[in-house]
Design a protein around this motif. Sequence first.
Motif, PDB file in Angstrom:
ATOM      1  N   GLN A  30       0.831  -1.200   0.000  1.00  0.00           N
ATOM      2  CA  GLN A  30       0.000   0.000   0.000  1.00  0.00           C
ATOM      3  C   GLN A  30       0.869   1.255   0.000  1.00  0.00           C
ATOM      4  O   GLN A  30       0.580   2.216  -0.695  1.00  0.00           O
ATOM      5  N   GLU A  31       1.955   1.258   0.767  1.00  0.00           N
ATOM      6  CA  GLU A  31       2.886   2.396   0.790  1.00  0.00           C
ATOM      7  C   GLU A  31       3.524   2.600  -0.588  1.00  0.00           C
ATOM      8  O   GLU A  31       3.649   3.727  -1.050  1.00  0.00           O
ATOM      9  N   MET A  32       3.919   1.503  -1.227  1.00  0.00           N
ATOM     10  CA  MET A  32       4.557   1.592  -2.537  1.00  0.00           C
ATOM     11  C   MET A  32       3.596   2.144  -3.587  1.00  0.00           C
ATOM     12  O   MET A  32       4.003   2.873  -4.496  1.00  0.00           O
ATOM     13  N   MET A  33       2.312   1.814  -3.470  1.00  0.00           N
ATOM     14  CA  MET A  33       1.332   2.247  -4.457  1.00  0.00           C
ATOM     15  C   MET A  33       0.791   3.650  -4.176  1.00  0.00           C
ATOM     16  O   MET A  33       0.125   4.232  -5.027  1.00  0.00           O
ATOM     17  N   ALA A  34       1.072   4.217  -3.004  1.00  0.00           N
ATOM     18  CA  ALA A  34       0.514   5.512  -2.621  1.00  0.00           C
ATOM     19  C   ALA A  34       1.130   6.666  -3.400  1.00  0.00           C
ATOM     20  O   ALA A  34       0.475   7.667  -3.651  1.00  0.00           O
ATOM     21  N   GLY A  35       2.379   6.553  -3.807  1.00  0.00           N
ATOM     22  CA  GLY A  35       3.058   7.645  -4.494  1.00  0.00           C
ATOM     23  C   GLY A  35       2.695   7.713  -5.962  1.00  0.00           C
ATOM     24  O   GLY A  35       1.935   6.901  -6.479  1.00  0.00           O
ATOM     25  N   PRO A  36       3.234   8.703  -6.668  1.00  0.00           N
ATOM     26  CA  PRO A  36       2.977   8.809  -8.110  1.00  0.00           C
ATOM     27  C   PRO A  36       3.516   7.578  -8.837  1.00  0.00           C
ATOM     28  O   PRO A  36       4.569   7.052  -8.493  1.00  0.00           O
ATOM     29  N   GLN A  37       2.766   7.116  -9.818  1.00  0.00           N
ATOM     30  CA  GLN A  37       3.123   5.891 -10.526  1.00  0.00           C
ATOM     31  C   GLN A  37       3.286   6.160 -12.022  1.00  0.00           C
ATOM     32  O   GLN A  37       2.623   7.025 -12.579  1.00  0.00           O
ATOM     33  N   ASN A  38       4.152   5.391 -12.636  1.00  0.00           N
ATOM     34  CA  ASN A  38       4.284   5.400 -14.082  1.00  0.00           C
ATOM     35  C   ASN A  38       3.253   4.416 -14.624  1.00  0.00           C
ATOM     36  O   ASN A  38       3.326   3.222 -14.353  1.00  0.00           O
ATOM     37  N   MET A  39       2.280   4.883 -15.375  1.00  0.00           N
ATOM     38  CA  MET A  39       1.190   4.020 -15.841  1.00  0.00           C
ATOM     39  C   MET A  39       1.676   2.901 -16.752  1.00  0.00           C
ATOM     40  O   MET A  39       0.994   1.908 -16.930  1.00  0.00           O
ATOM     41  N   LYS A  40       2.886   3.022 -17.318  1.00  0.00           N
ATOM     42  CA  LYS A  40       3.419   1.965 -18.170  1.00  0.00           C
ATOM     43  C   LYS A  40       3.709   0.695 -17.374  1.00  0.00           C
ATOM     44  O   LYS A  40       3.806  -0.381 -17.942  1.00  0.00           O
ATOM     45  N   GLU A  41       3.831   0.815 -16.054  1.00  0.00           N
ATOM     46  CA  GLU A  41       4.099  -0.344 -15.193  1.00  0.00           C
ATOM     47  C   GLU A  41       2.829  -1.147 -14.906  1.00  0.00           C
ATOM     48  O   GLU A  41       2.909  -2.257 -14.418  1.00  0.00           O
ATOM     49  N   PHE A  42       1.665  -0.590 -15.204  1.00  0.00           N
ATOM     50  CA  PHE A  42       0.394  -1.245 -14.917  1.00  0.00           C
ATOM     51  C   PHE A  42      -0.139  -1.951 -16.157  1.00  0.00           C
ATOM     52  O   PHE A  42       0.084  -1.524 -17.272  1.00  0.00           O
ATOM     53  N   LYS A  43      -0.875  -3.038 -15.914  1.00  0.00           N
ATOM     54  CA  LYS A  43      -1.517  -3.777 -16.998  1.00  0.00           C
ATOM     55  C   LYS A  43      -3.001  -3.941 -16.659  1.00  0.00           C
ATOM     56  O   LYS A  43      -3.340  -4.202 -15.510  1.00  0.00           O
ATOM     57  N   PRO A  44      -3.878  -3.793 -17.658  1.00  0.00           N
ATOM     58  CA  PRO A  44      -5.301  -4.011 -17.373  1.00  0.00           C
ATOM     59  C   PRO A  44      -5.546  -5.469 -16.999  1.00  0.00           C
ATOM     60  O   PRO A  44      -5.072  -6.370 -17.672  1.00  0.00           O
ATOM     61  N   SER A  45      -6.248  -5.675 -15.899  1.00  0.00           N
ATOM     62  CA  SER A  45      -6.515  -7.051 -15.460  1.00  0.00           C
ATOM     63  C   SER A  45      -7.994  -7.398 -15.504  1.00  0.00           C
ATOM     64  O   SER A  45      -8.353  -8.567 -15.480  1.00  0.00           O
ATOM     65  N   ASN A  46      -8.863  -6.379 -15.602  1.00  0.00           N
ATOM     66  CA  ASN A  46     -10.294  -6.647 -15.663  1.00  0.00           C
ATOM     67  C   ASN A  46     -11.000  -5.416 -16.215  1.00  0.00           C
ATOM     68  O   ASN A  46     -10.619  -4.289 -15.914  1.00  0.00           O
ATOM     69  N   VAL A  47     -12.012  -5.642 -17.034  1.00  0.00           N
ATOM     70  CA  VAL A  47     -12.826  -4.551 -17.573  1.00  0.00           C
ATOM     71  C   VAL A  47     -14.288  -4.923 -17.358  1.00  0.00           C
ATOM     72  O   VAL A  47     -14.707  -6.031 -17.678  1.00  0.00           O
ATOM     73  N   GLN A  48     -15.039  -3.990 -16.779  1.00  0.00           N
ATOM     74  CA  GLN A  48     -16.469  -4.195 -16.559  1.00  0.00           C
ATOM     75  C   GLN A  48     -17.220  -3.034 -17.206  1.00  0.00           C
ATOM     76  O   GLN A  48     -16.763  -1.891 -17.145  1.00  0.00           O
TER      77      GLN A  48
END
Length: 57
Positions: A30-48
């Motif tokens: 949670q601490e690691m995800m709280a700061g600003p993130q580079n969106m290139k590191e994320f992958k879509p895992s679900n779409v509703q």
Amino acid sequence: MEFKIQANIIMSKELSIEADNLSDAMDKAQEMMAGPQNMKEFKPSNVQYEVLNYAVS
């Protein structure tokens, strides 16, 4: 017909964390995800999709 749709996209990121127990690992994640993130590191895992409104012409 015309549809108004809301798309909810869940993005995920893989983390490697060393901790003594799961609770500590989740707190560190949670601490690691709280700061600003580079969106290139994320992958879509679900779409509703949710239909908000539709009209028949």
